[in-house]
Scaffold this active site. Structure first.
Site, PDB file in Angstrom:
ATOM      1  N   ASP A  56       0.553  -1.576  -0.550  1.00  0.00           N
ATOM      2  CA  ASP A  56      -0.105  -0.852   0.549  1.00  0.00           C
ATOM      3  C   ASP A  56      -0.529  -1.839   1.646  1.00  0.00           C
ATOM      4  O   ASP A  56      -0.385  -1.577   2.837  1.00  0.00           O
ATOM      5  CB  ASP A  56      -1.318  -0.087   0.019  1.00  0.00           C
ATOM      6  N   HIS A  99      -5.225   3.283  -5.382  1.00  0.00           N
ATOM      7  CA  HIS A  99      -3.816   3.258  -4.961  1.00  0.00           C
ATOM      8  C   HIS A  99      -3.284   4.681  -5.101  1.00  0.00           C
ATOM      9  O   HIS A  99      -2.696   5.055  -6.114  1.00  0.00           O
ATOM     10  CB  HIS A  99      -2.994   2.299  -5.822  1.00  0.00           C
TER      11      HIS A  99
END
Ligand code: NAX
Length: 326
Positions: A159, A187
């Site tokens: 990410d 996440h």
């Protein structure tokens, strides 16, 4: 004198991330100029495929690769492990409830955590990639009570890297000129990409708040789905590359003046309840992650982090309701 090889265990070795990851580890991209011995863990029905990958690793004649072994039990695979990359997980299938997904993965990450506690080396470092990564890491840590819990981390580096790529494209610069991106929370789609402290060549760079909220944050949070739509398969090489970045920085240290995003057990920083595995900006010093403390969060980031923490808390409570330690 040649140093002894570092034992690296990789689970889900026959999967698509495993295939992209193992050759990078064997090349020295993760641990630098030290020999490595790979220990691959797969489910019994995928052991033959993992053995095929082991043959290809041998055929690559990597000078740093001291050996490859394939296992189908965690106790054997984690024996002497110094770095463990937990990639194999139970994917969500259609009609599966969240509780079923958490239970199936607890059935993988609980026993793997226990095996790490009982058989890994004292300096073991664990990166969980398999989803739901944060909660899987918390389950594994809870099953290895003798291993310091901060040795269990989960991956939000993909990410982080996706965010850097978006910012670099916006600024029309290379990602190497950027520093101090932060991903907070889980996440998942509730993750909180926060570019407010990003530096370009060491200087603060502001981004238009409307661009951040309307374009940047949804692009980063939905990038996995966009890759699936374009490629017909989920991110693999970029996930593997980010796992390499995570462990490399953990072992070798983060760049001076920079930090990266790491999901690790909270010690209560930023109001995240103790023990939840949440992403924070962190630096690695002397081989240990330290959360960057004392940052002022904007109201928007605070609210979004609270929502992501609520999701992590719900996952933890659902696991506890199944009678599983976390
Ligand atoms: P694949 O389905 O290609 O491979 C998974 C492999 O794990 C399979 O070979 C399977 O046999 C093996 N496996 C399953 N249970 C196991 C067990 N108990 N012990 C050992 N091996 C086991 O999936 P892949 O695309 O490689 O993705 C792996 C995991 O990474 C998934 O959970 C995925 O959701 C997760 N991801 C996490 C990311 C992150 O940023 N944290 C990003 C990429 C990826 O989506």
């Amino acid at each position: 004198m040649t140093p002894s090889p570092v034992n690296v265990t990789v689970t889900g070795a026959a999967g698509q991330i495993g295939y992209a990851l193992l050759f990078r580890i064997a090349s020295g991209a993760m641990l630098g100029d030290v020999p490595v011995r790979l220990r691959l863990l797969e489910v019994p029905q995928a052991v033959a495929a993992a053995e095929g990958t082991a043959m290809e690793l041998a055929d690559s004649a990597f000078p740093l690769l001291a050996g490859v072994d394939v296992f189908d039990t965690p106790d054997a695979a984690f024996a002497g492990a110094q770095v463990a990359l937990l990639v194999g997980a139970r994917p969500r299938t259609s009609g599966m409830e969240r509780a079923d997904l958490l239970a199936a993965n607890a059935g993988i990450f609980g026993p793997q955590g226990r095996a790490i506690g009982e058989h890994a080396a004292d300096d073991i470092r664990v990166l969980v990639v398999g989803n739901p990564a944060n909660t899987n890491a918390a389950i594994a840590a809870a099953h290895a009570p003798d291993v310091p819990r901060e040795r269990f981390t989960a991956m939000t580096r993909l990410d982080h890297n996706r965010a850097l790529a978006q910012l670099a494209a916006k600024l029309e610069v290379g990602t190497g000129r950027l520093a101090r991106m932060s991903i907070w929370g889980n996440h998942s789609s509730t993750q909180v990409p926060d570019p407010s402290r990003v530096l370009l060549d060491g200087e603060p760079v502001g981004f238009d708040p409307a661009w951040v909220s309307d374009h940047f944050v949804p692009t980063v949070a939905n990038r996995g789905a966009a890759i699936i739509q374009a490629r017909g398969a989920s991110s693999a090489a970029s996930a593997a590359s980010s796992a390499i970045d995570h462990v490399r920085d953990w072992v070798q240290g983060t760049r001076d003046g920079d930090w990266v995003s790491v999901a690790l057990p909270s010690a209560g920083q930023y109001g995240v309840p103790d023990g939840l595995v949440s992403s924070f900006p962190a630096v690695s010093v002397d081989g240990e992650w330290q959360v960057v403390e004392g940052l002022e969060l904007s109201d928007g980031v605070r609210r979004a982090l609270d929502a992501s923490v609520a999701e992590l808390t719900a996952e933890r409570d659902a696991v506890r309701a199944l009678g599983i330690s976390i």
